[in-house]
Design an enzyme around this catalytic site. Structure first.
Site, PDB file in Angstrom:
ATOM      1  CD1 TRP A   8      -2.455  -1.980   0.162  1.00 22.84           C
ATOM      2  CD2 TRP A   8      -3.407  -0.963   1.579  1.00 22.84           C
ATOM      3  NE1 TRP A   8      -3.466  -2.566   0.399  1.00 22.84           N
ATOM      4  CE2 TRP A   8      -4.246  -1.887   1.527  1.00 22.84           C
ATOM      5  CE3 TRP A   8      -3.676   0.013   2.954  1.00 22.84           C
ATOM      6  CZ2 TRP A   8      -5.451  -2.332   1.916  1.00 22.84           C
ATOM      7  CZ3 TRP A   8      -5.195  -0.562   3.313  1.00 22.84           C
ATOM      8  CH2 TRP A   8      -5.253  -1.616   3.257  1.00 22.84           C
ATOM      9  CE  LYS A   9       4.528   1.243  -3.982  1.00 20.98           C
ATOM     10  NZ  LYS A   9       4.814   1.578  -5.649  1.00 20.98           N
ATOM     11  CD  GLU A  49       8.457  -4.101  -7.111  1.00 22.74           C
ATOM     12  OE1 GLU A  49       7.297  -4.415  -7.279  1.00 22.74           O
ATOM     13  OE2 GLU A  49       9.202  -3.129  -6.199  1.00 22.74           O
ATOM     14  N   GLY A  72       4.643   1.981 -10.810  1.00 22.32           N
ATOM     15  CA  GLY A  72       3.680   2.794 -11.766  1.00 22.32           C
ATOM     16  C   GLY A  72       3.913   3.519 -12.759  1.00 22.32           C
ATOM     17  N   GLY A  76       1.708  -2.892  -6.292  1.00 21.75           N
ATOM     18  CA  GLY A  76       1.024  -1.492  -5.971  1.00 21.75           C
ATOM     19  C   GLY A  76      -0.008  -0.944  -5.356  1.00 21.75           C
ATOM     20  N   GLY A  77      -0.064  -0.063  -6.641  1.00 19.77           N
ATOM     21  CA  GLY A  77      -1.338   0.774  -6.582  1.00 19.77           C
ATOM     22  C   GLY A  77      -2.951   0.230  -6.641  1.00 19.77           C
TER      23      GLY A  77
END
Length: 254
Positions: A12-13, A167, A173, A234-235
């Site tokens: 979730w960063k 990654e 992103g 990620g997002g």
């Protein structure tokens, strides 16, 4: 051949407030017994939410992870969190060496290795991130860079419970992803380098995740590549609908 249970982990960063915990509950509602039999699901929320997410994740049979840890178990390290603290809150995993930590916080391979060792000390499985920049790939240095990161970031005495996440920095992103052939080449190479680092056939049990603009639309293709044992998302992991759509790829992947 060792069967590696696929792992789909959400990072979730620096996102998420109390209301975001409802997403974990929603993930649990879609993570039925048939899907649980096919893959392991993990969520890594910000440190502010880990304690409150613990019960929700347990009820949903979802693993919990941290996004970083300090190498020391305790001490005068204002603002940091130790692996032991994460373990105490119910975490089972912790991400170390993410490119955003390497670039934004100056973390070297040696620091990443120390954090991975700390995770193992506390009984957590580290998700150790490696990956090249766009300039390094265009210069033909991607394999060399990732190989060196694996050699220097993985503790030599690691068990096969560690996780490595490839990654490519330029894909995080951005909406860009490597070709399937590039992913296959890098993951096969990574497994070779993990074996060279750990020895004893341990690499056969180490899960290697792909991360970098993983979305529902490309998850099936990426997760079907040889030596890809899941994804670090990620997002798309912030919304249960998107995250579970990625996990759903494993209903049809053998």
């Amino acid at each position: 051949m060792t069967r590696r249970c696929p792992l789909v982990a959400g990072n979730w960063k620096m996102n998420g407030l109390l209301a975001s915990l409802a997403e974990i509950a929603a993930m649990g509602g879609a993570y039925d017994s048939a899907l649980r039999a096919r893959l392991e699901l993990v969520v890594c929320p910000p440190a502010t939410l880990i304690g409150m997410a613990s019960d929700l994740a347990t009820q949903a049979s979802i693993g919990l992870g941290g996004q970083d840890c300090h190498a020391a178990p305790s001490g005068a390290h204002t603002g940091d969190i130790s692996a032991e603290m994460l373990k105490d809150l119910g975490a089972r995993y912790v991400i170390v060496g993410h490119s955003e930590r390497r670039a934004g916080h100056g973390e070297t391979d040696a620091i990443v290795q120390a954090k991975a060792s700390a995770a193992l000390r506390a009984g957590l499985a580290p998700i150790i991130c490696v990956g090249e920049t766009r300039a390094e790939r265009e210069a033909g240095d991607a394999l060399r860079v990732v190989g060196e990161q694996i050699e220097a970031s993985l503790p030599a005495d690691s068990p096969d419970t560690i996780v490595v996440a490839y990654e490519p920095v330029w894909a995080i992103g951005t909406g860009l992803t490597p070709t399937v052939a590039d992913v296959a080449q890098m993951h096969a190479f990574a497994r070779e380098r993990i074996e060279a680092r750990l020895g004893g056939g341990k690499s056969a049990g180490v899960r290697i995740l792909y991360g970098g603009s993983v979305k529902p639309a490309n998850a099936g293709e990426l997760m079907s590549v040889a030596n890809v044992d899941g994804a670090l998302v990620g997002g798309a992991s912030l919304a249960a609908k998107d995250f579970m759509a990625i996990a759903e790829a494993y209903r049809v992947i053998g």
